[in-house]
Design a protein around this motif. Structure first.
Motif, PDB file in Angstrom:
ATOM      1  N   ALA A   1       0.836  -1.196   0.000  1.00 42.95           N
ATOM      2  CA  ALA A   1       0.000   0.000   0.000  1.00 42.95           C
ATOM      3  C   ALA A   1       0.872   1.247   0.000  1.00 42.95           C
ATOM      4  O   ALA A   1       1.842   1.340   0.755  1.00 42.95           O
ATOM      5  N   CYS A   2       0.501   2.222  -0.838  1.00 47.58           N
ATOM      6  CA  CYS A   2       1.284   3.457  -0.892  1.00 47.58           C
ATOM      7  C   CYS A   2       0.933   4.382   0.266  1.00 47.58           C
ATOM      8  O   CYS A   2       1.746   5.206   0.678  1.00 47.58           O
ATOM      9  N   GLY A   3      -0.287   4.228   0.789  1.00 51.19           N
ATOM     10  CA  GLY A   3      -0.703   5.041   1.928  1.00 51.19           C
ATOM     11  C   GLY A   3      -1.283   6.400   1.578  1.00 51.19           C
ATOM     12  O   GLY A   3      -1.823   7.087   2.448  1.00 51.19           O
ATOM     13  N   THR A   4      -1.179   6.794   0.324  1.00 51.52           N
ATOM     14  CA  THR A   4      -1.631   8.147  -0.025  1.00 51.52           C
ATOM     15  C   THR A   4      -2.686   8.195  -1.132  1.00 51.52           C
ATOM     16  O   THR A   4      -3.304   9.234  -1.327  1.00 51.52           O
ATOM     17  N   CYS A   5      -2.905   7.121  -1.859  1.00 48.11           N
ATOM     18  CA  CYS A   5      -3.879   7.158  -2.967  1.00 48.11           C
ATOM     19  C   CYS A   5      -5.307   7.125  -2.386  1.00 48.11           C
ATOM     20  O   CYS A   5      -5.493   6.826  -1.207  1.00 48.11           O
TER      21      CYS A   5
ATOM     22  N   CYS B   1      -6.149   3.831  -0.531  1.00 42.14           N
ATOM     23  CA  CYS B   1      -5.474   3.718   0.771  1.00 42.14           C
ATOM     24  C   CYS B   1      -6.123   4.636   1.805  1.00 42.14           C
ATOM     25  O   CYS B   1      -6.304   4.256   2.960  1.00 42.14           O
TER      26      CYS B   1
ATOM     27  N   CYS C   1      -5.030  -0.712  -3.621  1.00 40.00           N
ATOM     28  CA  CYS C   1      -3.960   0.199  -4.031  1.00 40.00           C
ATOM     29  C   CYS C   1      -3.220  -0.404  -5.228  1.00 40.00           C
ATOM     30  O   CYS C   1      -2.821  -1.564  -5.196  1.00 40.00           O
TER      31      CYS C   1
HETATM   32 ZN   LIG Z   1      -2.353   3.431  -2.248  1.00 39.35          ZN
END
Ligand SMILES: [Zn+2]
Ligand SMILES: [Zn+2]
Length: 358
Positions: free
Chosen positions: A90-94, A97, A105
């Motif tokens: 997971a990128c955590g920012t999209c 996410c 993600c």
């Molecule tokens: Zn993401």
């Protein structure tokens, strides 16, 4: 170093070579010495072309090992850490996410077209951007997830795919209600994890469905109320639910035929949870009348359908508490050199999960 390579899509044997090099190390990357990797059915599906994957490639995406080197800017792991390999980081920012649906993600897949390995003959890809049938693999830092010291590599590897996928389908996606009736179609490693999840949630009656007798026997050991061959599913629904159909049916095969059978075995208003990974040219049909009139909920579940890192932590906690049996899911162990035997066991359906020790 050694790795198992599929030269061309459609071949059924891997070539264990010792001239492979893991490439791509640099800022934001982690080099992992793989210690254990599970053989997941998706590996076979990538080999035979059901799942899209450029070739030549190193299969394997359910792995665990030790960090041997970290690139600049990596803060989540250090050299020597024990990690499992997350194939869907997971990128955590999209947007996905931020909604907490990290299983959706796509950031990690942006690397899928980049080779992870090379040989004297040219580039070699890694399955799903990882490729764990190898001694070493280089992955994005987000793919290296630290594991507690008490979790053995073989257990961690299973949590990296099959266990998270199966448990999550029952706990996150379907959210099985206590006292309910459940059918699980397909009882390999993922199906057994679904079954354990349904049992944890308090399902009253669980029917395991699989054509292979040894898998039906395994399902009974893992808590199925009964285990039947596919052609006996209708009779089982009659016995267990007086013909109404199951509250929940999990499709853990990934074909239109089993999905259609699962839909028919679901009661009106019940839940069909699709877990199996199928092909882009395999179409399942529903007519518009049944779709609205029977109000069956069709819930696909990708990689456990929830926050991936939290699902890992939950699997570890349940394993540590003895609430799920993960060691018992490993029915076979092989060395990398014996990988083709393991593939054969998977094709014949005699293995739940094979652990490849590297
Ligand atoms: Zn993401
Ligand atoms: Zn998998």
């Amino acid at each position: 170093m050694r790795a198992a390579v599929l030269h061309e899509t459609g071949q059924d044997k891997l070539d264990v070579l010792d001239d492979v090099e893991a490439v791509g190390f640099g800022p934001g990357k982690v080099r992992i010495r793989v210690r254990a990797t599970g053989l997941c059915h998706s590996d076979v599906s990538a080999m035979n072309g059901v799942l899209p994957q450029p070739a030549p490639f190193v299969p394997g995406h359910e792995g665990a090992g030790e960090v041997v080197d970290v690139g600049d800017g990596v803060t989540n792991v250090r050299q020597g850490d024990r990690v499992l390999v997350c194939w869907l980081p997971a990128c955590g920012t999209c947007p996905a996410c931020r909604r907490g649906q990290t299983e959706l993600c796509l950031a990690g897949f942006m690397n899928a077209g980049t080779p992870n390995f090379k040989r004297p003959g040219g580039d070699v890809f890694g399955f799903a951007g990882t490729g764990t049938f190898t001694e070493e693999v280089v992955v994005d830092a987000a793919c290296a997830v630290p594991i507690p010291d008490d979790v053995p590599f073989d257990i961690a590897a299973l949590i990296g795919c099959g266990v998270t996928t199966g448990l999550g389908a029952a706990l996150n996606t379907a959210d099985v209600a206590a006292g309910s009736s459940v059918a699980v179609i397909g009882c390999g490693g993922v199906g057994i994890a679904v079954l354990q999840g349904a049992r944890l949630k308090g399902a009253a009656h669980i029917v395991a469905v699989d054509p292979v007798e040894s898998r039906r026997e395994a399902a009974l050991r893992f808590g199925a109320s009964e285990a039947v061959a596919p052609d006996a599913l209708t009779d089982a629904a009659q016995r267990a639910t007086a013909g109404e159909g199951f509250d929940y049916v999990f499709e853990v095969v990934g074909t239109s035929a089993t999905t259609r059978a699962a839909y028919e075995a679901t009661r009106r208003g019940g839940t069909l949870c699709v877990v199996g990974a199928g092909a882009v040219d395999d179409h399942v049909r529903f007519n518009m009348f049944e779709l609205f009139f029977d109000e069956k909920r069709i819930l696909p579940s990708l990689y456990g359908g929830g926050d991936v890192l939290r699902s890992y932590e939950r699997a570890v906690a349940l394993w540590r508490a003895g609430r799920v049996d993960l060691a018992g899911m490993i029915t076979h162990r092989v060395r990398l050199a014996e990988i083709n035997e393991a593939l054969e066991q998977m094709r014949t359906g005699t293995a739940l999960r094979t652990c490849v020790e590297i």
